[in-house]
Design an enzyme around this catalytic site. Structure first.
Site, mmCIF file in Angstrom:
data_model
loop_
_atom_site.group_PDB
_atom_site.id
_atom_site.type_symbol
_atom_site.label_atom_id
_atom_site.label_comp_id
_atom_site.label_asym_id
_atom_site.label_seq_id
_atom_site.Cartn_x
_atom_site.Cartn_y
_atom_site.Cartn_z
ATOM 1 N NE ARG A 78 -28.630 -4.125 36.572
ATOM 2 C CZ ARG A 78 -29.553 -3.880 37.493
ATOM 3 N NH1 ARG A 78 -30.494 -4.778 37.743
ATOM 4 N NH2 ARG A 78 -29.551 -2.751 38.159
ATOM 5 C CG ASN A 115 -28.930 -5.813 23.421
ATOM 6 O OD1 ASN A 115 -28.562 -6.803 24.069
ATOM 7 N ND2 ASN A 115 -30.197 -5.433 23.383
ATOM 8 C CG HIS A 124 -34.754 -6.591 21.559
ATOM 9 N ND1 HIS A 124 -34.950 -6.486 22.922
ATOM 10 C CD2 HIS A 124 -35.975 -6.547 20.991
ATOM 11 C CE1 HIS A 124 -36.261 -6.373 23.153
ATOM 12 N NE2 HIS A 124 -36.894 -6.407 22.002
ATOM 13 C CD GLN A 136 -32.770 -18.434 11.824
ATOM 14 O OE1 GLN A 136 -31.907 -17.976 11.078
ATOM 15 N NE2 GLN A 136 -33.052 -19.727 11.866
#
Ligand code: GRF
Length: 206
Positions: free
Chosen positions: A84, A100, A102, A166
């Site tokens: 979101r 976060n 990514h 990873q």
């Protein structure tokens, strides 16, 4: 010293975080069918679903999400495959304690389909990034990165799997720094205050 994890799907990063022994107090999903919820329940963790479809605006959803998070008064919030876009108000409320992971070496390939885009661009290194969440999508200060090679015969699935291995190493490590109060942000750059810790990881044979 506790952590709330936000998920939308599979939850493999959630598993890595829990297995690393980090103090997860709750898992919140915007989707009731997120597989990660099942794992969380089996582990006896508190789970909540805040379905984004129930809310007319992003602001209303974020308000409900924040209420759920704040019930646990966590030290930090970890987005782990949470799909979101968050409003500036929400992000400001958790400034410097929401992070976060990514699946690219930011600032390359923000947004979706990162592995396909990396292959199409012909890059020879790819990887993942743990960063603070700001109103700038995938653009917050970078805490740590892990790099893997891109091989000549790679498929999207093979590359994604190499990166994901990873992610599972990098994210728990970065979260432990955050929870341990070891991160300092200066001029948009993040430093870990521990000479023994490295903010990069390179897995050439992964
Ligand atoms: C991971 O690749 C993560 O980097 C991205 O979404 C994916 C989530 O996977 N943000 P999982 O749900 O943790 O297995």
């Amino acid at each position: 010293m506790s952590l709330v994890v936000l998920i939308s799907g599979r939850g493999s990063n959630l598993q890595a975080i829990v297995q690393a022994g980090l103090p997860v107090v709750a898992v919140i999903s915007n989707r009731a069918d997120a597989a990660g919820l099942e794992y969380a329940r089996k582990r006896g963790l508190a789970t909540t679903v805040v379905p984004h479809k129930d809310f007319a605006t992003r602001e209303a959803f974020d308000e409900a999400l924040a209420r759920e998070i704040d019930r646990h008064a966590p030290r930090a919030v970890a987005n782990a495959g949470f799909m979101r876009i968050l409003t500036p108000g929400f992000v400001a409320r958790y400034a410097v304690r929401i992070v976060n992971i990514h699946p690219s070496l930011l600032p390359a390939f923000p947004g979706l389909d990162t592995h396909a885009r990396a292959l199409a661009a012909g890059v020879k290194l790819h990887g993942c990034t743990v960063h603070f969440v700001t109103a700038d999508l995938d653009g917050g200060p970078i805490i740590a990165q892990a790099a893997v090679p891109v091989l000549a015969d790679d498929t999207v699935a093979a590359l994604a799997a190499r990166v994901l291995r990873q992610e599972h190493v990098l994210y728990p490590r970065a979260l432990a720094w955050l929870l341990g109060g070891k991160l300092v942000i200066l001029d948009g750059r993040v430093r870990v205050e521990d000479p023994d810790e490295k903010q990069f990881l390179f897995a050439p044979d992964a």
